[in-house]
Design an enzyme around this catalytic site. Sequence first.
Site, PDB file in Angstrom:
ATOM      1  N   VAL A 111       0.832  -1.207   0.000  1.00 47.59           N
ATOM      2  CA  VAL A 111       0.000   0.000   0.000  1.00 47.59           C
ATOM      3  C   VAL A 111       0.869   1.261   0.000  1.00 47.59           C
ATOM      4  O   VAL A 111       0.580   2.214  -0.727  1.00 47.59           O
ATOM      5  CB  VAL A 111      -1.003  -0.004   1.182  1.00 47.59           C
ATOM      6  CG1 VAL A 111      -1.836   1.265   1.183  1.00 47.59           C
ATOM      7  CG2 VAL A 111      -1.910  -1.221   1.107  1.00 47.59           C
ATOM      8  N   CYS A 112       1.942   1.266   0.781  1.00 49.81           N
ATOM      9  CA  CYS A 112       2.828   2.437   0.806  1.00 49.81           C
ATOM     10  C   CYS A 112       3.480   2.649  -0.560  1.00 49.81           C
ATOM     11  O   CYS A 112       3.606   3.794  -1.020  1.00 49.81           O
ATOM     12  CB  CYS A 112       3.892   2.281   1.893  1.00 49.81           C
ATOM     13  SG  CYS A 112       3.216   2.277   3.572  1.00 49.81           S
ATOM     14  N   SER A 113       3.861   1.565  -1.211  1.00 47.98           N
ATOM     15  CA  SER A 113       4.443   1.678  -2.551  1.00 47.98           C
ATOM     16  C   SER A 113       3.435   2.263  -3.529  1.00 47.98           C
ATOM     17  O   SER A 113       3.764   3.159  -4.306  1.00 47.98           O
ATOM     18  CB  SER A 113       4.918   0.310  -3.049  1.00 47.98           C
ATOM     19  OG  SER A 113       5.964  -0.179  -2.244  1.00 47.98           O
ATOM     20  N   LEU A 138       2.848   6.153  -2.637  1.00 50.86           N
ATOM     21  CA  LEU A 138       3.925   7.068  -3.021  1.00 50.86           C
ATOM     22  C   LEU A 138       4.144   7.076  -4.532  1.00 50.86           C
ATOM     23  O   LEU A 138       4.473   8.122  -5.104  1.00 50.86           O
ATOM     24  CB  LEU A 138       5.204   6.738  -2.255  1.00 50.86           C
ATOM     25  CG  LEU A 138       5.088   6.922  -0.729  1.00 50.86           C
ATOM     26  CD1 LEU A 138       6.433   6.746  -0.062  1.00 50.86           C
ATOM     27  CD2 LEU A 138       4.475   8.235  -0.346  1.00 50.86           C
TER      28      LEU A 138
END
Length: 148
Positions: free
Chosen positions: A42-44, A47
């Site tokens: 999810v962070c990938s 961002l």
Amino acid sequence: MNIGEVAPNFKLKDEVGKEFELYKNLEKNVLLVFYPKDDTPVCSSQLAEYNDHLNDFIISGITVIGINANTADSHRHFCSKLNLKFPLLSDEDKKVSKQYGALNLFGMNKRMLLLVGKDKRVKWTSSTFSFRFKKTWDILKEIKSLDS
């Protein structure tokens, strides 16, 4: 942090060791992107989405800055992998994250967005569950509505 409060100044190093000081970078509004962890699905996605639409933020007068407790080495690898064009700040001791209310009950970074205006005040904030994130279009739409 509440809207209208003065955002605390801070100094943190980015993925290449360059120091970033909030108050010295307020020629534009600054969007602080607190996120849980480098190199997670999810962070990938989050961002990468912001990176793909970075020009939309710039046109809107917003500088994007990522922050979490990962090391500069972790950030460097993550930036390289995603070809990020905005800095990721390392808050290893979580002091800044704590000041901004960006830690969850377990002491990990929340997925939280906070817009600091050129006047050093919090203009907008949003947080969501760690498995979701707010898309660029929704962020810009909400921020733009502040001016109406």
